[in-house]
Design an enzyme around this catalytic site. Structure first.
Site, PDB file in Angstrom:
ATOM      1  N   LYS A  66      -0.875 -15.813   0.271  1.00 40.77           N
ATOM      2  CA  LYS A  66       0.544 -16.190   0.152  1.00 40.77           C
ATOM      3  C   LYS A  66       1.098 -16.808   1.441  1.00 40.77           C
ATOM      4  O   LYS A  66       1.894 -17.732   1.385  1.00 40.77           O
ATOM      5  CB  LYS A  66       1.391 -14.968  -0.217  1.00 40.77           C
ATOM      6  CG  LYS A  66       1.227 -14.510  -1.656  1.00 40.77           C
ATOM      7  CD  LYS A  66       2.211 -13.397  -1.954  1.00 40.77           C
ATOM      8  CE  LYS A  66       2.017 -12.815  -3.324  1.00 40.77           C
ATOM      9  NZ  LYS A  66       2.997 -11.765  -3.622  1.00 40.77           N
ATOM     10  N   ASP A 102       9.204 -13.778  -5.646  1.00 44.05           N
ATOM     11  CA  ASP A 102       9.140 -12.314  -5.532  1.00 44.05           C
ATOM     12  C   ASP A 102      10.533 -11.706  -5.296  1.00 44.05           C
ATOM     13  O   ASP A 102      10.870 -10.663  -5.870  1.00 44.05           O
ATOM     14  CB  ASP A 102       8.214 -11.902  -4.377  1.00 44.05           C
ATOM     15  CG  ASP A 102       6.745 -11.877  -4.789  1.00 44.05           C
ATOM     16  OD1 ASP A 102       6.463 -11.807  -6.006  1.00 44.05           O
ATOM     17  OD2 ASP A 102       5.873 -11.923  -3.900  1.00 44.05           O
TER      18      ASP A 102
HETATM   19  P1  NAP Z   1       0.173  -6.653   2.715  1.00 45.86           P
HETATM   20  O1  NAP Z   1       0.864  -7.867   3.246  1.00 45.86           O
HETATM   21  O2  NAP Z   1      -1.282  -6.493   2.901  1.00 45.86           O
HETATM   22  O3  NAP Z   1       0.911  -5.351   3.362  1.00 45.86           O
HETATM   23  C1  NAP Z   1       0.427  -4.070   3.129  1.00 45.86           C
HETATM   24  C2  NAP Z   1       1.420  -3.047   3.652  1.00 45.86           C
HETATM   25  O4  NAP Z   1       0.961  -1.748   3.258  1.00 45.86           O
HETATM   26  C3  NAP Z   1       1.563  -3.017   5.166  1.00 45.86           C
HETATM   27  O5  NAP Z   1       2.861  -2.634   5.496  1.00 45.86           O
HETATM   28  C4  NAP Z   1       0.542  -1.908   5.567  1.00 45.86           C
HETATM   29  O6  NAP Z   1       0.838  -1.275   6.788  1.00 45.86           O
HETATM   30  C5  NAP Z   1       0.774  -0.928   4.427  1.00 45.86           C
HETATM   31  N1  NAP Z   1      -0.371  -0.038   4.194  1.00 45.86           N
HETATM   32  C6  NAP Z   1      -1.538  -0.363   3.583  1.00 45.86           C
HETATM   33  N2  NAP Z   1      -2.337   0.729   3.484  1.00 45.86           N
HETATM   34  C7  NAP Z   1      -1.648   1.761   4.050  1.00 45.86           C
HETATM   35  C8  NAP Z   1      -1.943   3.128   4.252  1.00 45.86           C
HETATM   36  N3  NAP Z   1      -3.108   3.659   3.856  1.00 45.86           N
HETATM   37  N4  NAP Z   1      -1.012   3.896   4.850  1.00 45.86           N
HETATM   38  C9  NAP Z   1       0.170   3.359   5.240  1.00 45.86           C
HETATM   39  N5  NAP Z   1       0.520   2.067   5.080  1.00 45.86           N
HETATM   40  C10 NAP Z   1      -0.385   1.262   4.487  1.00 45.86           C
HETATM   41  O7  NAP Z   1       0.408  -6.488   1.146  1.00 45.86           O
HETATM   42  P2  NAP Z   1       1.678  -7.010   0.288  1.00 45.86           P
HETATM   43  O8  NAP Z   1       1.389  -8.358  -0.266  1.00 45.86           O
HETATM   44  O9  NAP Z   1       2.904  -6.813   1.102  1.00 45.86           O
HETATM   45  O10 NAP Z   1       1.647  -5.994  -0.956  1.00 45.86           O
HETATM   46  C11 NAP Z   1       1.958  -4.628  -0.805  1.00 45.86           C
HETATM   47  C12 NAP Z   1       1.926  -3.920  -2.156  1.00 45.86           C
HETATM   48  O11 NAP Z   1       2.951  -4.447  -3.002  1.00 45.86           O
HETATM   49  C13 NAP Z   1       0.608  -4.128  -2.925  1.00 45.86           C
HETATM   50  O12 NAP Z   1       0.258  -2.909  -3.548  1.00 45.86           O
HETATM   51  C14 NAP Z   1       0.957  -5.169  -3.976  1.00 45.86           C
HETATM   52  O13 NAP Z   1       0.162  -5.027  -5.151  1.00 45.86           O
HETATM   53  C15 NAP Z   1       2.406  -4.814  -4.258  1.00 45.86           C
HETATM   54  N6  NAP Z   1       3.176  -5.967  -4.771  1.00 45.86           N
HETATM   55  C16 NAP Z   1       3.747  -5.845  -5.986  1.00 45.86           C
HETATM   56  C17 NAP Z   1       4.513  -6.894  -6.485  1.00 45.86           C
HETATM   57  C18 NAP Z   1       5.150  -6.758  -7.822  1.00 45.86           C
HETATM   58  O14 NAP Z   1       5.560  -7.775  -8.388  1.00 45.86           O
HETATM   59  N7  NAP Z   1       5.291  -5.558  -8.358  1.00 45.86           N
HETATM   60  C19 NAP Z   1       4.684  -8.077  -5.739  1.00 45.86           C
HETATM   61  C20 NAP Z   1       4.076  -8.160  -4.484  1.00 45.86           C
HETATM   62  C21 NAP Z   1       3.314  -7.094  -4.006  1.00 45.86           C
HETATM   63  P3  NAP Z   1       0.257  -1.845   8.182  1.00 45.86           P
HETATM   64  O15 NAP Z   1       1.145  -2.984   8.570  1.00 45.86           O
HETATM   65  O16 NAP Z   1       0.342  -0.683   9.100  1.00 45.86           O
HETATM   66  O17 NAP Z   1      -1.154  -2.275   7.897  1.00 45.86           O
END
Ligand code: NAP
Length: 288
Positions: A66, A102
Site C-alpha cells: 500500500k 480505508d
Molecule cells: P502494518 O502496517 O503491518 O502494521 C501492523 C501494526 O500492528 C503495527 O502497529 C505493529 O506494531 C502492530 N503489531 C503487529 N504485531 C504485533 C504484536 N504481536 N504485538 C503488538 N503489536 C503488533 O499493518 P496494517 O496494514 O496497518 O494492518 C493492521 C491490521 O489491520 C491487519 O490485521 C489488517 O488485516 C487489518 N486491516 C483491516 C482492514 C479492514 O478493512 N477491516 C483494513 C486495513 C487493515 P509495531 O509498529 O510495533 O511493529
C-alpha cells in the site's frame, strides 16, 4: 472484451476481496473479472504499470504494497497523499489514479453498523501502521476531540502523529502497555485496534492488545481484524460490557467505495456482505 480488475498483494490467497467484488460485478451482470495477483516487491513496478492496459479498469492494493505503490502512480487523491498509502487504483484512459478508501470505509462502518459519530469524541487508536494512519486521518477529519495513538514501537506512534500534526493539534503517543493504556482508555469513547494482534494465522494470533479490566463499559471497541469474526479483543470488550464492532464492515465498505470508483454504479452492499461472510466462513476451521 472482458475487462479486468486486480488485487495486488503478497500473499493474496487469504483475501476475501475477490469473492465479494466478483459478487458485486456479477450483480450488475458486468463482463468484468476481479482477479488476485500475487506480486512480490521486485515485480511491483511492472505489475502497476500493466494496469494502464485498456482492458484493465483498476486494482485494489493490499499488504505489503500500500505504501510503495504511492510512488508508482500518475496522480493521488488528497486523502491518499495524506495517509501515505493507496488501496485502490483507477485506470482512467491510461492515467493511474491512487485512492485510499480505508478511511471512508472505516467511517461508514462506524456510522452504519454502530451509529457512532466521531465528532467531539475521545479516541484511542492501537497501532501505528498503514491501517492506523487511515483511521487517524479519518477520525481527525471527522472532528474527534482528542486522539491517542498507542503502539508497541513507540517511535512509530510518535512519527505518525508528527507527520499529521497540522490535523492533530492535541494528539498524543503512548506505548502499547497496560500501564500507559489504563489512564487513556478510561476516558476513551472509541477504542480502535489497528494492530494485527488477534489475526488468524498471523504473528499475534490469539493475542489481545487490551484486557477487559482496561476497557470502559461506555466505550465502543472496534477491531479492524476481521478473521476470526470474534477476535480476542472483542471477547475482552464484551466481558467489560462495552459495545463491539468487528473488521468485516470496514472491509466491505472500503471495497464498496472502490467498486463505485471503478464502475460508477452504486455498490450492492448487501450482496457484498453476504459474499464476504460466506468466503470467511469457508476458510474458518470448524470450532474456531
Ligand atoms: P502494518 O502496517 O503491518 O502494521 C501492523 C501494526 O500492528 C503495527 O502497529 C505493529 O506494531 C502492530 N503489531 C503487529 N504485531 C504485533 C504484536 N504481536 N504485538 C503488538 N503489536 C503488533 O499493518 P496494517 O496494514 O496497518 O494492518 C493492521 C491490521 O489491520 C491487519 O490485521 C489488517 O488485516 C487489518 N486491516 C483491516 C482492514 C479492514 O478493512 N477491516 C483494513 C486495513 C487493515 P509495531 O509498529 O510495533 O511493529
Amino acid at each position: 472484451m472482458t475487462k479486468r480488475i486486480f488485487l495486488i498483494g503478497h500473499p493474496v490467497g487469504h483475501s476475501v476481496s475477490p469473492a465479494f467484488q466478483q459478487a458485486a460485478l456479477d450483480h450488475y451482470a458486468k463482463d468484468v473479472r476481479y482477479e488476485a495477483m500475487d506480486v512480490d516487491a521486485l515485480s511491483l513496478s511492472q505489475a502497476v504499470s500493466s494496469l494502464r492496459d485498456p482492458d484493465v479498469m483498476g486494482a485494489n492494493v493490499t499488504v505489503p504494497h500500500k505504501q510503495a505503490t504511492v510512488t508508482l502512480l500518475d496522480e493521488l487523491t488528497k486523502e491518499a497523499r495524506l495517509i501515505g498509502a493507496v488501496n485502490t487504483i483507477e485506470n482512467r484512459d491510461g492515467v493511474l489514479i491512487g485512492h485510499n478508501t480505508d478511511a471512508k470505509g472505516f467511517l461508514k462502518a462506524l456510522k452504519e453498523e454502530a451509529g457512532f459519530d466521531p465528532q467531539g469524541k475521545t479516541a484511542l487508536v492501537l497501532g501505528a501502521g498503514g491501517a492506523a494512519r487511515a483511521v487517524v486521518v479519518a477520525l481527525a477529519g471527522a472532528g474527534a476531540k482528542s486522539l491517542v495513538v498507542a503502539n508497541r514501537t513507540l517511535e512509530r506512534a510518535v512519527a505518525l502523529i508528527d507527520s499529521l500534526r497540522s490535523k492533530l493539534p492535541s494528539a498524543e503517543a503512548v506505548a502499547l502497555h497496560p500501564d500507559s493504556l489504563r489512564p487513556v482508555a478510561a476516558s476513551s469513547q472509541l477504542i480502535v485496534n489497528c494492530t494485527s494482534m488477534g489475526m488468524s494465522g498471523g504473528e499475534g494470533q490469539g493475542e489481545t492488545p487490551m484486557t477487559a479490566d482496561l476497557i470502559p463499559s461506555e466505550a465502543l471497541v472496534c477491531d479492524l481484524v476481521y478473521n476470526p469474526r470474534e477476535t480476542p479483543l472483542m471477547s475482552e470488550a464484551a466481558k467489560a460490557g462495552a459495545r463491539v464492532l468487528g473488521g468485516l464492515p470496514m472491509l466491505v465498505y472500503q471495497g464498496a467505495a472502490a467498486f463505485e470508483l471503478w464502475t460508477g454504479k452504486e455498490a450492492p452492499v448487501k450482496v457484498m456482505f453476504e459474499a464476504a461472510e460466506k468466503a470467511l466462513m469457508a476458510r474458518q476451521p470448524v470450532g474456531s
